[in-house]
Design an enzyme around this catalytic site. Structure first.
Site, mmCIF file in Angstrom:
data_model
loop_
_atom_site.group_PDB
_atom_site.id
_atom_site.type_symbol
_atom_site.label_atom_id
_atom_site.label_comp_id
_atom_site.label_asym_id
_atom_site.label_seq_id
_atom_site.Cartn_x
_atom_site.Cartn_y
_atom_site.Cartn_z
ATOM 1 C CB CYS A 18 6.234 7.166 -4.319
ATOM 2 S SG CYS A 18 5.465 5.741 -3.546
ATOM 3 C CE1 TYR A 157 -1.595 -0.026 -3.138
ATOM 4 C CE2 TYR A 157 -0.553 1.198 -1.380
ATOM 5 C CZ TYR A 157 -0.468 0.528 -2.579
ATOM 6 O OH TYR A 157 0.749 0.428 -3.199
ATOM 7 C CG HIS A 160 1.771 -1.475 -5.812
ATOM 8 N ND1 HIS A 160 1.117 -0.300 -5.588
ATOM 9 C CD2 HIS A 160 1.905 -1.576 -7.159
ATOM 10 C CE1 HIS A 160 0.862 0.311 -6.753
ATOM 11 N NE2 HIS A 160 1.327 -0.456 -7.716
ATOM 12 C CG ASP A 253 1.189 -0.675 -11.160
ATOM 13 O OD1 ASP A 253 0.508 -0.644 -12.189
ATOM 14 O OD2 ASP A 253 1.104 0.182 -10.258
#
Lengths: 674, 674
Positions: A18, A157, A160, A253
């Protein structure tokens, strides 16, 4: 290295991360990604890109590929990356219950009806089979748009804890009774279909990557690499063109050095992957060190060195390794200031790399800086993060720099704070700069040097930068109490500066009072209790170190303090003290609480050390440039201080107009009718 | 009524209020303001408009007038307002330490060095005399730009504890030793200068308004209307062209009905103002009732009826009063959903007015709706907020509507929740709609009517809208625990539905467990303790009702519970229960806590009542339109349910393409080089 139909020119791979810019700041984000490509990353990825308005993360500006109208902005990014022969990757996503849809107002969707991941009291509805078919169509259409926008690699994806593809995988969430729930084969079905759909739609032109969290770091309560994590990889083996593997959730992560100091901390979780697939594998986990990188590739653990934070701290890391300039690498300190920007929804910042996020707006480059218009003699007073950065950049511009500081060792607050538990890696902020300053022909260092205004006047430098830092208040004045402690019994009172100077604390209960709400109150409580002190943490906030929610550390901090037996009293404001106790008032009700203690450490506000600055400014004779920087100007984070020093060096000799241009440069909404 | 050089055509005045749109969504905000002007407001104001990058509220999108490039967007607003002969006002602001400057990266400024108002660990620096001179120049330049953008009224803003002009006024903050600190005259100096500067710069063309908080509602700890509040007005008396007076902070100015049920609750604080000035006065405080409005003007308390929330709930309030359609007024329920949107940084929403924020994107009008393409027979099952709104809008479109509901009285969850302490005003959601439905020729009401799928099939309506609501879970499954309570001893367990049905609770300690984090857990604890029960509130959050931070209510809720003796246990997740106790685990450490109780009320998640929907959908014979709306589709806020019902009525008979247009309509950044 081939990734399906496309080929990466080396093994450096910037995984999706991000930026706090996303769809709101397309020119800024394109310039940021371009810098990575210019720095040698063979693959440069976007942040997650919402595929549909039912995955609407507003107000957080991630990437967006809802329809054709997003393509011009995305094309800016792919063109920028391609200018440097790198591959552009896009991370398509549907966020399920992680997307509150506060802009689109569509009902959020999930494998089962469940709360949103945020505190908004709204639930996602359970997806029907038709919904799943529709999701697949959305994903497929987005993949086609991604190809049309010029992306070379398209992600599916599942990581997360933020995406539908992963939510379907996890039995704790996915309690469906149909062919998408139950057995692992059923729970993998959606992920498999999304990969197949994407390959079918764009696989001829694009590499298809899967980002998978193989372990939740929750033991048997969650997915484990040794159990279903590896089973998923085995089931899908060679279906994708690339495996990008990591651990969940995001806080695992993107763990900070404070809690996970080891670089390469994800290796033990992902090292099995290559044994299950013939396709290339990329992994991350703060891979800063070239030795570690080489070893990971040689040992056959990964094909690509993945990086998010190290590529933020040093966009030119690959080129530096290629050219052998290892000592030039600006190593990530693992502080998650980058993450905090995204958490706040503002453009990305970095403690080590003050140019991060400024590539477009200020046209800043992390490795080059404009030569001075006229090289002059400059003086920097203070060798904390602001002073070091300012001195270094002044020298890079060609100025002659004298750097004077009161202590024997440079580093200022960075040096002091790095001695506290968990913050050792922060010293890299100093080390990177000192190592360059010590070698720089334009720089003279003056340790153990306390300069008076007279001394400075005599030096007759054209520009003086005052980086004298700040000291913590001793009177209790802070955000929750602007009157300070009533009738303070001073022997009780310490400040963080006292602790950082290793002042001896008395025996007995040490009370840490945090009215600042940053990291330091929690760090001090941790540090002192780890040293064996009995510690009580009192804070005017409802949780310990509330700002650290943004760096993904808050839950770890509070858990550790509880585990170490630190007594925590939230929601209390300091009121008064005696010689053996402190009286607090409840922030909600005003009800009093009295706590006995042997010492109280006040983490409240700071006062800039700006006496020298004001004395210099008050001298009628001095016409030179005199400027405060860092905490001496306004106390803030280390990242703020580094930026302040960098900015001052860049702006020195610039006109006010040139300086203001950067404040006002921004991306405005188009006013054209829709 | 004259306001300096400009004249308002009536006494209805929309004071500045936020929209969560601001500079990010100029077309949407222009359409919103235009609707107010069309509805009869003589003055329509913007939200606060940042005058300079050192007042940068990013990521919150307020209004922005940093430089010339903001003028085209602002011109959209003034043109829109002027199309309906209303005056356009702009609220210029410098936010001081309330502006974290996370985008501009300029050091925040304040009267003294102090923490930011947010938790970011950075301090504002104390303004020098030169800084104050510069601020005045910025304000003056912004006023000139505002005039050039077409604004008729320019504000100097000293309110809500959010602006420099007010921070200088307050002795608790302003501890300066120079001519801007100390005596009241000194503390007023900046406000006076800003007014003088603005008059001097644009006073010939624009009315100059001052927005002043005359009381902080903190007794002698803050500014009081009876003390310095009135002294400030007296000192400045006729200097501005208009006084817009209110109370601070924002949570006091925008108090909810839950805590301040009386409409016109600010009158006692501001009624002195007219005695100190010859200039017109506007005030607010949820002025919904025409009788109250007339009385306030007649009694000489105000010249203008100010409104923020009532103008959001009903943009056409002035026109309805003018035309005598008093019963048509959609009264504000004082829930602060509007405020919560701004707190979240997303476009404004309103419980009562589902068209709010949709004027541009969906082209929705609060008073008109497109006639049906073909008027048909429709059935709405359920008379909660979604069913009532859907039935009303279907009827407005010309469809014939049968509204069937199981209970004698309509209202669904709104009726039930309105019986809880503080939520009485929420019943206006039902009353406004029922009053119109009862009079509507197209509508038939069927109370006490439980319809089976067979019954519905026999009715043979072309469209069936299922608004059957949701029920609270009894198993403990929620955001923090997806397994539910282990070995639940069921006699202990209640749900909010039981309490809303007035089920008798046993004697002894009542434990309210909140894993939802919205308002209801806190409301139930308040309600039951007020009824005399011994109540313990346990929550997986760190504070009571965390979502209510966005509605500015959280601190009041927690304070009231503490005052009422409710024991509060934060940070605990439910684990298991016995027949006399419940076992919880700490969200941070997992440490157990066992609490004795006579009953436990679980506020966790809800299950949609969608059996009827699924049964209808499974019938092969039925080809009609069948749609779930409101909580039956996805449990959410009452505002979400009203919107869902409204949307379904608008979208009925629309094509998928028409429906999707509104999801994708948005304002994108211009990609032109700067």
């Amino acid at each position: 290295v081939a990734i399906g139909p496309v080929t990466a020119r080396n093994r450096f791979y910037q995984v999706p991360h991000c930026t706090g810019m996303g769809h709101l700041r397309p020119q800024a984000v394109a310039a940021l990604r371009e810098m990575k490509a210019a720095g040698g990353w063979a693959v440069v990825s976007t942040e997650e890109a919402e595929i549909h308005p039912s995955s609407d993360l507003s107000p957080y500006p991630e990437q967006r590929i809802w329809d054709q109208r997003d393509l011009p902005a995305l094309r800016l990014i792919t063109d920028a990356i391609h200018r440097h022969d790198a591959l552009a990757a896009i991370e398509l996503v549907h966020n399920g219950n992680n997307a509150p849809n506060l802009y689109s107002r569509l009902p959020p969707i999930a494998p089962v009806s469940m709360s949103l991941s945020s505190d908004y009291p709204k639930q996602a509805r359970q997806m029907s089979i038709e919904d799943i078919q529709q999701l697949r169509r959305w994903h497929r259409d987005a993949a086609v748009r991604a190809r049309d926008a010029g992306f070379d690699i398209v992600y599916v994806y599942a990581g997360h804890l933020m995406t539908l593809a992963q939510h379907f995988l996890l039995p704790t969430i996915n309690q469906r009774q149909d062919c998408y729930g139950g057995s692992l084969e059923n729970r993998v079905r959606l992920l498999r279909e999304l990969i197949e759909d994407t390959k079918d739609a764009v696989g001829q032109h694009c590499g298809i990557a899967v980002r998978l969290a193989v372990d939740e770091l929750a033991g048997s309560e969650g997915m484990q690499a040794s159990e279903e994590g590896s089973a998923v990889v085995e089931m899908l083996a060679d279906l994708p063109d690339l495996w990008d593997v990591n651990v969940a959730d995001w806080s695992n992560d993107s763990a900070t050095t404070r809690f996970v100091p080891e670089d390469g901390y994800q290796i033990s979780y992902i090292e099995f992957v290559k044994s299950k697939t013939a396709k290339p594998v990329v992994a991350t986990g703060r891979l800063n060190s070239p030795d570690l990188m080489v070893s990971l590739v040689k040992r056959g653990i990964v094909d690509f060195i993945g990086a998010a934070r190290p590529s933020i701290s040093d966009p030119f890391l690959p080129n530096k390794i290629k050219s052998g300039d290892i000592s030039e690498i600006r190593e990530c300190i693992g502080c998650n200031i980058c993450v905090s920007s995204d958490s706040l929804g503002v453009p990305i910042r970095c403690t080590q790399n003050p140019t991060m996020g400024e590539e477009w707006r200020r046209n800043w480059h992390p490795e080059t800086i404009d030569a001075a218009r006229t090289a002059v003699d400059t003086l920097v007073v203070g060798a904390g993060p602001a002073g070091l950065e300012c001195a270094l950049q002044l020298a890079q511009r060609g100025h002659r720099v004298q750097l004077a500081y009161e202590t024997a060792e440079a580093g200022g607050r960075v040096l002091a704070e790095s001695r506290l538990r968990g913050l050792g890696a922060w010293l890299r902020v100093r080390d990177y700069r000192m190592q360059k300053l010590q070698q720089h022909s334009k720089v003279q260092l003056f340790p153990d040097n306390t300069l008076s205004a007279n001394d400075i006047a005599e030096l007759d430098c054209k520009a003086v930068f005052i980086a004298t830092g700040a000291k913590w208040r001793r009177d209790g004045i802070g955000r929750s109490n602007r009157k300070g402690i009533q009738s303070p019994a001073s022997p009780l009172i310490y400040t963080p500066d006292d602790i950082l100077k290793d002042e001896n604390l008395p025996d007995g209960n040490i009370l840490v009072y945090d009215d600042e709400h940053g990291y330091l109150g929690g760090v001090l409580a941790d540090h002192l209790s780890h040293q064996g002190h009995a510690v009580t943490l009192v804070t005017s906030a409802s949780i310990v170190s509330p700002w650290t929610v943004y760096t993904l550390e808050q839950h770890r901090i509070q858990a550790r303090l509880i585990d170490q037996g630190v007594a925590i009293y939230p929601n209390l404001v300091i009121d008064s003290s005696t010689d053996s106790s402190v009286l607090f008032k409840c922030v909600f009700s005003g009800q009093p609480t009295e706590l006995e203690c042997a010492a109280t450490i006040l983490v409240t506000e700071r006062v800039s050390n700006d006496e020298l600055f004001h004395e210099l400014r008050s001298r009628p004779a001095v016409n030179h440039h005199i400027e405060r920087i860092g905490d001496a100007l306004a106390p803030g984070l280390i990242a703020d201080a580094v930026f302040s020093g960098h900015l001052a060096a860049r702006d020195y000799q610039a006109t006010q107009h040139e300086i203001e241009d950067a404040w006002y440069k921004r991306e405005l909404p188009a006013l054209t009718p829709w």
